[in-house]
Write an enzyme that holds these catalytic residues in place. Sequence first.
Site, short mmCIF file in Angstrom:
data_model
loop_
_atom_site.label_atom_id
_atom_site.label_comp_id
_atom_site.label_asym_id
_atom_site.label_seq_id
_atom_site.Cartn_x
_atom_site.Cartn_y
_atom_site.Cartn_z
N GLN A 135 75.23 15.77 81.60
CA GLN A 135 73.87 16.28 81.74
C GLN A 135 73.01 15.26 82.48
OE1 GLN A 135 71.59 16.89 78.14
NE2 GLN A 135 70.65 18.74 78.93
N GLU A 265 74.87 16.79 73.10
CA GLU A 265 75.35 17.93 72.31
C GLU A 265 76.62 18.55 72.89
OE1 GLU A 265 72.51 17.65 74.05
OE2 GLU A 265 71.97 19.50 75.07
N HIS A 289 69.60 17.26 65.14
CA HIS A 289 69.18 17.68 66.48
C HIS A 289 70.38 18.16 67.31
CE1 HIS A 289 66.60 17.50 70.13
NE2 HIS A 289 67.74 17.22 70.72
N GLU A 290 71.40 17.32 67.37
CA GLU A 290 72.57 17.68 68.19
C GLU A 290 73.26 18.92 67.64
OE1 GLU A 290 72.39 16.24 70.91
OE2 GLU A 290 71.14 14.59 70.24
N HIS A 293 71.55 22.06 68.67
CA HIS A 293 71.88 22.46 70.04
C HIS A 293 73.06 23.44 70.10
CE1 HIS A 293 69.35 20.53 72.95
NE2 HIS A 293 69.53 19.32 72.47
N GLU A 312 65.25 22.05 74.63
CA GLU A 312 64.85 20.95 73.75
C GLU A 312 63.76 21.31 72.75
OE1 GLU A 312 66.66 18.55 73.34
OE2 GLU A 312 67.87 18.52 75.15
N ASP A 371 66.65 14.49 85.83
CA ASP A 371 66.46 13.48 84.80
C ASP A 371 64.98 13.15 84.59
OD1 ASP A 371 68.47 12.43 83.28
OD2 ASP A 371 68.14 10.41 84.07
N TYR A 379 60.64 18.16 74.65
CA TYR A 379 61.03 18.09 73.25
C TYR A 379 59.86 18.41 72.31
CZ TYR A 379 65.23 15.60 74.84
OH TYR A 379 66.40 15.27 75.45
ZN ZN Z 1 68.35 17.61 72.68
#
Ligand code: ZN
Length: 598
Positions: A135, A265, A289-290, A293, A312, A371, A379
């Site tokens: 990613q 993730e 969190h992961e 996902h 996110e 990025d 988020y």
């Molecule tokens: Zn994330």
Amino acid sequence: MTPAPAKATDIHSNADPQEARVKHLHWKAAVDFEQQVIRATATWEIEAAADADLITFDTKGLTIEKVQTDNDTTAEYRLSEPDAILGQALAVLIQPTTKTVTIHYRTNPGAEALQWLSPQQTAGKKHPFLFTQSQAILARSWVPCQDSPGIRFTYDAEVTVPPALLALMSASNPETRNKTGVYTFEMKQPIPSYLLALAVGDVSFKSISPRSGIYAEPSVVGKAAWEFADLEKMIAGAEELYGPYQWERYDVLVLPPSFPFGGMENPRLTFATPTILSGDRSLTSLIAHELAHSWSGNLVTNATWNDFWLNEGFTVYFETRIMEKLYGRDYAEMLASLNLQDLKSEIQSLSDDGHPADTKLKLNLASRNPDDGVTAIAYNKGYFFLRTIEEMNGREKFDRFVKDYFTQNAFKVMTTEAFIPFIRDYYQKQYNITLNDTLFEEWIYGEGLPNSCSQPKSIRFDAVDAAMTKWKEGQKIEALTKPWTTHEWLHFINHLPDSLTPSQLKDVDALGHFTASGNAEILAAWGVIAIHNQYTPAYAKIEDFLIHTGRRKFLMPIYTEFIKTAEGKAQAQAIYAKARPNYHFVAVNSLDKLLGPP
Ligand SMILES: [Zn+2]
């Protein structure tokens, strides 16, 4: 052919899925640690339009050796001129009836997704280690692919590694090493390319539940399994909230420290930073969190990186709900309060740096590296947007919406422009509630933080604020009646006055043992305060932390604080020169911009 999903043009991919698109990857690869290259063949099963004569892949820095169609014919292909961000388009001549395209290639030692660690950079110090980070658009640097989050495929793989090492992918995984060093993998659920992942190293496995476990270097795996003991409870809690886990197993791989992110993730196998091994289970929200996902992102995927907030924002929302379910409302409210603090300072710094447009949820990353979109906006502004909708009309309604959103869009892509009518229609039809335009205008297309933002309320943070007020008035903070958790200390550090006297610095350090802390979150927050106030007793620890941690979230604020003075800049550059070989490309890319290459 089946029509390509949600016609969202992805400016970060050269692929034209309308003409021809990939359906399945068969990847056969050998990992060469000595040369730091992967030699591989990628055989893609494809689907082409009736008039198709080309299929286009994304590549970056790959050496293409040969291309074949339908297994034997040598196919004609052309590589475009390299673009610094997008790499090269690989266009292969096909017939509308072509079923497979096979690309024989090797990666180059500078491949951006690949991080090759020397034995010295691992916990065990005996064997090298390799891991990938695909990613946002780095998959193309190790697999020629249609590198767009809007294009999904299944895959299987056969990977040969040195026999002392174990190979793992974002797929069905081995639990033990075999003598041949040849491992096979299968990913039956369709995924986008940014979820392709590989790790190779001296790794052991420890089971947590029948469907979950921990992979890590042998000296770390016990500690990690202790830290994540609640993993099965998290999975079960997540399922109770928003429906069944769709990926069969959920395992976590704890990587060596140079991993640039908190977690990635990768489906079935989250990659995680060892900086969450705090020894007191206080940083496990990252795993929540992961795991979240597995629904938001991996199941319902942002169509382009301009829609990153859909991945996110939903994930932070879901993560916070998992933490609330397991540890209570006040715990979750501490996390939410910290998120709001981060969000406010991100908005401030993006505006100060002349990028106010980057504080919108819907991004415009044309001609930029995706990025750049990885900020607290996607988020935490995403989180507060969803939380605000929840609180406007009640949690029960919102939960039904989220569950149906995941179910109805599973294994599909979502654009911001498709999301808005989806949620509006849902509220209208199910509840006869009209969500008004301003809500979306302000949050999605507006800059900064809307006034409608909901406010977390944490009783525990109120107590910290009260102690802080007394301390500012000159009273000493004596022994705390109840020991503070990591989050309370973080809240305390975040609210310290901007400038502190040497005796105040000594005072709070003695109180919270910040310089001596083994907790990466505390150390990173304290490091910024220490540098800002030139509290030199902390400098040796900060340098050690910077050299041994590759997580960009911690690196950026500390280096940024250093360079505010000329003397600090020189110190930062000296540390960076030592630390840079330990960092991943993703971190180096950000830090070179900040500090200049050494
Ligand atoms: Zn994330």
